[in-house]
Design a protein around this motif. Structure first.
Motif, short mmCIF file in Angstrom:
data_model
loop_
_atom_site.label_atom_id
_atom_site.label_comp_id
_atom_site.label_asym_id
_atom_site.label_seq_id
_atom_site.Cartn_x
_atom_site.Cartn_y
_atom_site.Cartn_z
N SER A 1 0.71 -1.31 -0.18
CA SER A 1 0.08 -0.03 -0.06
C SER A 1 1.01 1.32 -0.03
CB SER A 1 -1.02 0.08 1.20
OG SER A 1 -0.14 0.07 2.34
N LEU A 2 2.32 1.12 0.54
CA LEU A 2 2.83 2.21 0.31
C LEU A 2 3.06 2.75 -0.92
CD1 LEU A 2 4.63 3.86 2.85
CD2 LEU A 2 6.69 2.28 1.94
N PHE A 3 3.19 1.72 -1.71
CA PHE A 3 3.46 1.97 -3.16
C PHE A 3 2.41 2.35 -4.17
CE2 PHE A 3 7.02 -0.35 -1.28
CZ PHE A 3 8.20 0.36 -1.74
N THR A 4 1.17 1.75 -3.56
CA THR A 4 -0.03 1.85 -4.37
C THR A 4 -0.94 2.83 -4.17
OG1 THR A 4 -0.77 0.26 -3.19
CG2 THR A 4 0.10 -0.54 -5.14
N GLN A 5 -0.72 3.38 -2.73
CA GLN A 5 -1.81 4.63 -2.63
C GLN A 5 -1.02 5.86 -2.20
OE1 GLN A 5 -4.06 3.37 0.89
NE2 GLN A 5 -4.64 1.56 0.03
N ASP A 6 -1.91 6.86 -2.43
CA ASP A 6 -1.23 8.16 -2.32
C ASP A 6 -1.39 8.74 -0.85
OD1 ASP A 6 -0.74 8.44 -4.96
OD2 ASP A 6 -2.35 9.62 -5.57
N MET A 7 -0.83 9.80 -0.66
CA MET A 7 -0.68 10.33 0.64
C MET A 7 -1.96 10.60 1.36
SD MET A 7 1.73 13.57 0.50
CE MET A 7 3.06 13.33 -0.70
N PRO A 8 -2.19 10.29 2.57
CA PRO A 8 -3.22 10.66 3.38
C PRO A 8 -3.40 11.91 3.76
CG PRO A 8 -1.75 9.56 4.99
CD PRO A 8 -1.13 9.47 3.55
N GLY A 9 -4.71 12.61 3.83
CA GLY A 9 -4.98 13.90 4.23
C GLY A 9 -5.04 13.85 5.85
N PRO A 10 -5.13 14.93 6.39
CA PRO A 10 -5.39 14.91 7.82
C PRO A 10 -6.60 14.09 8.27
CG PRO A 10 -5.19 17.35 6.93
CD PRO A 10 -5.20 16.34 5.66
N GLY A 11 -6.18 13.13 9.14
CA GLY A 11 -7.21 12.36 9.61
C GLY A 11 -7.38 11.20 9.02
N GLU A 12 -7.09 11.09 7.56
CA GLU A 12 -7.59 9.95 6.98
C GLU A 12 -6.51 8.87 7.43
OE1 GLU A 12 -7.41 10.06 2.68
OE2 GLU A 12 -7.96 12.18 2.79
N GLU A 13 -7.31 7.59 7.47
CA GLU A 13 -6.45 6.37 7.80
C GLU A 13 -5.57 5.75 6.92
OE1 GLU A 13 -5.94 4.64 10.90
OE2 GLU A 13 -6.64 6.35 11.76
N GLU A 14 -6.29 5.34 5.80
CA GLU A 14 -5.51 4.71 4.82
C GLU A 14 -4.64 5.45 4.05
OE1 GLU A 14 -6.03 1.15 3.41
OE2 GLU A 14 -6.40 1.28 5.63
N GLY A 15 -3.44 5.05 3.41
CA GLY A 15 -2.61 5.76 2.37
C GLY A 15 -1.29 5.24 2.40
N GLY A 16 -0.46 5.84 1.27
CA GLY A 16 0.85 5.41 1.11
C GLY A 16 1.67 6.57 0.64
N LEU A 17 2.67 6.19 0.13
CA LEU A 17 3.41 7.17 -0.27
C LEU A 17 3.71 7.47 -2.01
CD1 LEU A 17 6.30 7.08 2.37
CD2 LEU A 17 4.71 9.08 2.27
N ARG A 18 2.83 6.79 -2.66
CA ARG A 18 3.09 6.61 -4.26
C ARG A 18 3.33 7.96 -4.80
NH1 ARG A 18 -0.94 5.57 -9.00
NH2 ARG A 18 -2.05 7.22 -7.85
#
Lengths: 323, 279
Positions: B48-65
């Protein structure tokens, strides 16, 4: 190489033109390096001019005011923070680097030299933001819980200098920034020291050993006096790095604009002030004041790095003459 | 009282022990840093680090794509601008103007630029690109990184080309090759792997640079390939997330730190390997 070719046979005609074109392109690129530096200084000066005209250079440097609302700015607190944190870093880094260089050149068995040298140099390769993360989340809490109380209870009790070692137990301070900086510059200073120590001819070392010197006496009385200029150059190089370091410092220095005697109080440095406030600065004078800080930083590091370079060149010449 | 002889031996033993201890201290810090990075970052290294974009404030899911892609783009632009300029300038210093007065000045200035504070370079690029164009952009971030690449490449190019023996240049000249041909076909070819090493070192240097990107590429929470827009990148993301209040931001910052450090260390070890096999 430089002699003109005067053979009767004619050189291919394209050669001369090609030389001029290719040589010209490389010349332009080399000059571009100079232009970049010139442009940096010029743009910093232009950007800083509104602030420098309003406050005057020396007044700007001497004033500790930092009031975005009233638009009154002075660079004293960040400049002092930069100098103090770098000074702490140098005070810690110089003896440690000397120890490491001594270990690698004189003590380590040959199979250990390379791995240890590489490991120390890898320390220099780690990006500064990683030092910042580590400093903020790991080192600062540890420092606040363990080392700082110890220092406050011992050095803090001394007359006169005791005040320097007082401050809130946060671990976020000019002193912490100095320690993190010292870890960052140790590899730079140590590898320069190692290189210059290795320029000392073996014969000289061996004659000192032959007279009955201990290893320490050889280093202290023979190696170090011969390499003094290079060692100082290496230290200046480390100092130049420490002065301009941004991220590692920004994380742990606390970003407070007040000036304190206590080294354990939060403070700021030029680089951390710019990093924190530049994008938020509204108003011409605010931005210009931050750029003026950048100009001061650039001038300080330029002088330090230029001195370092001059000393290292002198060292190289000496070494060249001897061999 | 100790005899002079015993005292000298004692001083020697004491200082040499101290020297060994300082070395251990240096190594200790290296391992402490790496240990912390692995401990805090490794558990968050997943897909998920490579497939998802940065999470916004308070968002749980997210990566660093988007940050990873942005960093690659910025580094690529920095190297593509900086490396050719650096190689050409290094060529001038080593070949055409070796002893000219201008070469001496360039060498001196180059060594100063090599250690110039990177934040000042950020301010400089802000003034020449961001302010006139009215917006933060990937291009300006790339230019800022290029200014850091140039001195590294100039230095290694000159050093590597000077390692090529003059006899090779003379042999080529004797065959009638013009100077430019000698340089491009003989010297550059012989020094190629060394120059590549220098470029790799420059990549390692800018991969973790944060300060020059703070007010040039800025950062971007969303995925973009448009270099005219602010561009997400790992170092600034790490900075923002580490300073932010959310736990999952901190975790991502550690994962990003581990990524950058691994990349930089691998590059450094690779270059060392290159250089050693060369010698």
């Amino acid at each position: 190489m430089h002699a003109e070719i005067t053979s009767p046979g004619r050189r291919p005609k394209g050669g001369h033109l090609g030389d001029r074109i290719f040589g010209g392109i490389t010349w332009l690129s080399a000059v571009a390096v100079l232009l970049v530096l010139g442009a940096i200084v010029a743009m910093l000066y232009l950007g800083a001019r509104p602030a420098l005209e309003k406050f005057g250079f020396w007044n700007f440097l001497a004033s500790a005011q930092w009031d975005p609302v009233e638009e009154l700015f002075g660079g004293l607190s960040p400049t002092v923070g930069t100098l103090v944190s770098s000074l702490i870093a140098i005070l810690i880094a110089v003896p440690v680097s000397f120890g490491i260089a001594l270990f690698i050149t004189e003590l380590a068995p040959p199979w250990l030299k390379r791995p240890v040298g590489t490991a120390i140099e890898l320390l220099a390769a780690i990006p500064s933001i990683i030092y910042g993360m580590w400093g903020l989340f790991v080192f600062a809490p540890w420092f606040a819980d363990n080392l700082q109380p110890l220092l406050t209870d011992t050095l803090g009790e001394l007359p006169y200098v005791g005040e320097l070692f007082q401050g809130p137990p946060l671990g976020i301070s000019v002193f912490t920034a100095g320690i993190v900086l010292s870890i960052m510059i140790i590899p730079f200073i140590a590898s320069v020291m190692r290189d210059v120590f290795e320029t000392v001819p073996t014969g000289l070392r061996e004659s000192a050993f032959g007279l009955g010197s201990t290893t320490w006496e050889v280093v202290w009385n023979v190696v170090l006096p011969m390499t003094r200029v290079g060692v100082v150059g290496g230290i200046m190089l480390g100092l130049g790095r420490a002065l301009g370091e941004t991220m590692a410092v920004t994380f742990v220095i606390g970003n407070a604009h007040e000036l304190h005697w206590g080294l354990f109080e939060p403070g700021n440095s030029i680089a951390s002030t710019i990093a924190n406030e530049f994008t938020e600065a509204d108003g011409e004078i605010y931005t210009a004041s931050l750029i003026a800080l950048g100009l001061i930083l650039f001038l300080i590091t330029f002088v330090v790095l230029a001195l370092a370079k001059v000393m290292l060149v002198r060292m190289a010449r000496q070494a060249g003459r001897r061999t | 009282m100790l005899s002079v002889y015993a005292r000298r031996k004692l001083i020697n033993a004491f200082n040499l022990t101290a020297s060994a201890l300082t070395t251990l201290l240096g190594l200790f810090f290296l391992f402490w840093l790496l240990w912390v990075l692995f401990q805090k970052g490794f558990s968050h290294l997943d897909w998920s680090l490579f497939t998802q974009d940065m999470p916004g404030p308070g968002e749980e899911e997210g990566g660093l794509r988007n940050a990873i892609v942005g960093s690659l783009l910025l580094t690529g632009v920095g190297v593509l601008i900086g490396a050719p300029l650096g190689v050409l300038a290094g060529t001038y210093l080593a070949e055409f103007g070796r002893h000219s007065w201008i070469a001496h000045i360039v060498r001196f200035i180059n060594d100063v630029l090599l250690s110039a504070p990177s934040i000042v370079i950020g301010v400089f690029v802000y003034e020449i690109m961001v302010a006139p164009m009215g917006r933060f952009s990937g291009w300006s971030g790339g230019v800022a990184l290029a200014i850091i690449v140039i001195p590294v490449v100039v230095r290694t190019t000159e050093d590597m080309m000077r390692l090529v023996p003059d006899a090779m240049r003379e042999a080529a000249a004797a065959l009638g090759a013009p100077r430019w041909k000698v340089v491009t076909d003989v010297v550059l070819k012989a020094a190629r792997s060394g120059i590549m090493t220098g470029i790799l070192l420059a990549v390692a240097r800018i991969a973790g640079e944060t300060a020059p990107l703070l007010f040039t590429a800025l950062n971007n929470q969303f995925f973009t390939l448009d270099m005219n827009q602010p561009m997400g990148n790992l170092p600034v993301t790490i900075f923002n997330f580490a300073m932010g209040p959310y736990d999952n931001w901190h975790d991502l910052a550690w994962a990003g730190s581990l990524l950058i450090t691994l990349a930089v260390l691998v590059l450094n070890i690779l270059t060392r390997f290159f250089l050693r096999t060369k010698k």
